[in-house]
Motif scaffolding. Structure first.
Motif, mmCIF file in Angstrom:
data_model
loop_
_atom_site.group_PDB
_atom_site.id
_atom_site.type_symbol
_atom_site.label_atom_id
_atom_site.label_comp_id
_atom_site.label_asym_id
_atom_site.label_seq_id
_atom_site.Cartn_x
_atom_site.Cartn_y
_atom_site.Cartn_z
ATOM 1 N N GLY A 49 0.803 -1.220 0.000
ATOM 2 C CA GLY A 49 0.000 0.000 0.000
ATOM 3 C C GLY A 49 0.835 1.268 0.000
ATOM 4 O O GLY A 49 0.382 2.293 0.491
ATOM 5 N N LEU A 50 2.032 1.207 -0.540
ATOM 6 C CA LEU A 50 2.939 2.357 -0.574
ATOM 7 C C LEU A 50 2.350 3.493 -1.407
ATOM 8 O O LEU A 50 1.928 3.296 -2.533
ATOM 9 N N LYS A 51 2.287 4.695 -0.827
ATOM 10 C CA LYS A 51 1.759 5.887 -1.493
ATOM 11 C C LYS A 51 2.838 6.958 -1.515
ATOM 12 O O LYS A 51 3.711 6.993 -0.662
ATOM 13 N N LYS A 52 2.726 7.875 -2.476
ATOM 14 C CA LYS A 52 3.594 9.052 -2.499
ATOM 15 C C LYS A 52 3.094 10.015 -1.435
ATOM 16 O O LYS A 52 1.892 10.091 -1.165
ATOM 17 N N ALA A 53 4.007 10.778 -0.863
ATOM 18 C CA ALA A 53 3.632 11.754 0.172
ATOM 19 C C ALA A 53 2.641 12.775 -0.366
ATOM 20 O O ALA A 53 1.752 13.231 0.353
ATOM 21 N N SER A 54 2.761 13.114 -1.648
ATOM 22 C CA SER A 54 1.862 14.096 -2.252
ATOM 23 C C SER A 54 0.423 13.576 -2.383
ATOM 24 O O SER A 54 -0.513 14.355 -2.487
#
Length: 144
Positions: free
Chosen positions: A28-33
């Motif tokens: 479930g890795l997401k970009k900080a943005s």
């Protein structure tokens, strides 16, 4: 005759894959943005995000700021105060795991009451739109 002794500070090597706290997962890795949009109306969420460190504000306790694009900043700190981050982490890409929470202004000293509107007062009134998210980190890994 005299001698001059010059001593240079040793630069801390921060290799790829170095871990502080517990090793973060990658599911479930997401970009900080994308974090704020992913949260939607929820006030708190467990997440794994990747982003660039803007600066380490307090090395003891692991306080730092993460770039969330468009001038937005995610303020982060470790849940475990025994973690000490090097200031050389600035500019590096990291993967962090923990709990993200939206910042809000509490009415009547009810800091844990939630993110609701009470009467004419609104919690979001004084919150800085550039620093709306706080992240409590359980683990950090240097990615790049």
């Amino acid at each position: 005759m005299f001698s001059v002794t010059a001593s240079a500070q040793k630069k801390v090597a921060l290799p790829h894959g170095m871990v502080y706290g517990t090793k973060p997962g990658s599911i479930g890795l997401k970009k900080a943005s994308e974090l704020e949009d992913f949260m939607g109306r929820r006030t708190r969420i467990s997440a794994v995000i990747v982003g660039k460190v803007l600066r380490v504000t307090k090395p003891k306790g692991g306080w730092f700021e993460l770039d969330a694009d468009s001038g937005r900043v995610i303020r982060a700190h470790f849940k475990n105060y025994n973690v000490t981050l090097p200031v050389e982490l600035k500019g590096r890409e990291v993967i962090i795991e923990g709990v993200a929470a939206k910042q809000f202004i509490a009415d009547d000293q009810q800091h844990m009451a939630g993110d609701t509107v009470v009467g004419k007062k609104q919690h979001e009134a004084l919150a800085n739109p550039k620093k709306r998210l706080v992240f409590e980190v359980t683990g950090l890994m240097i990615n790049k």
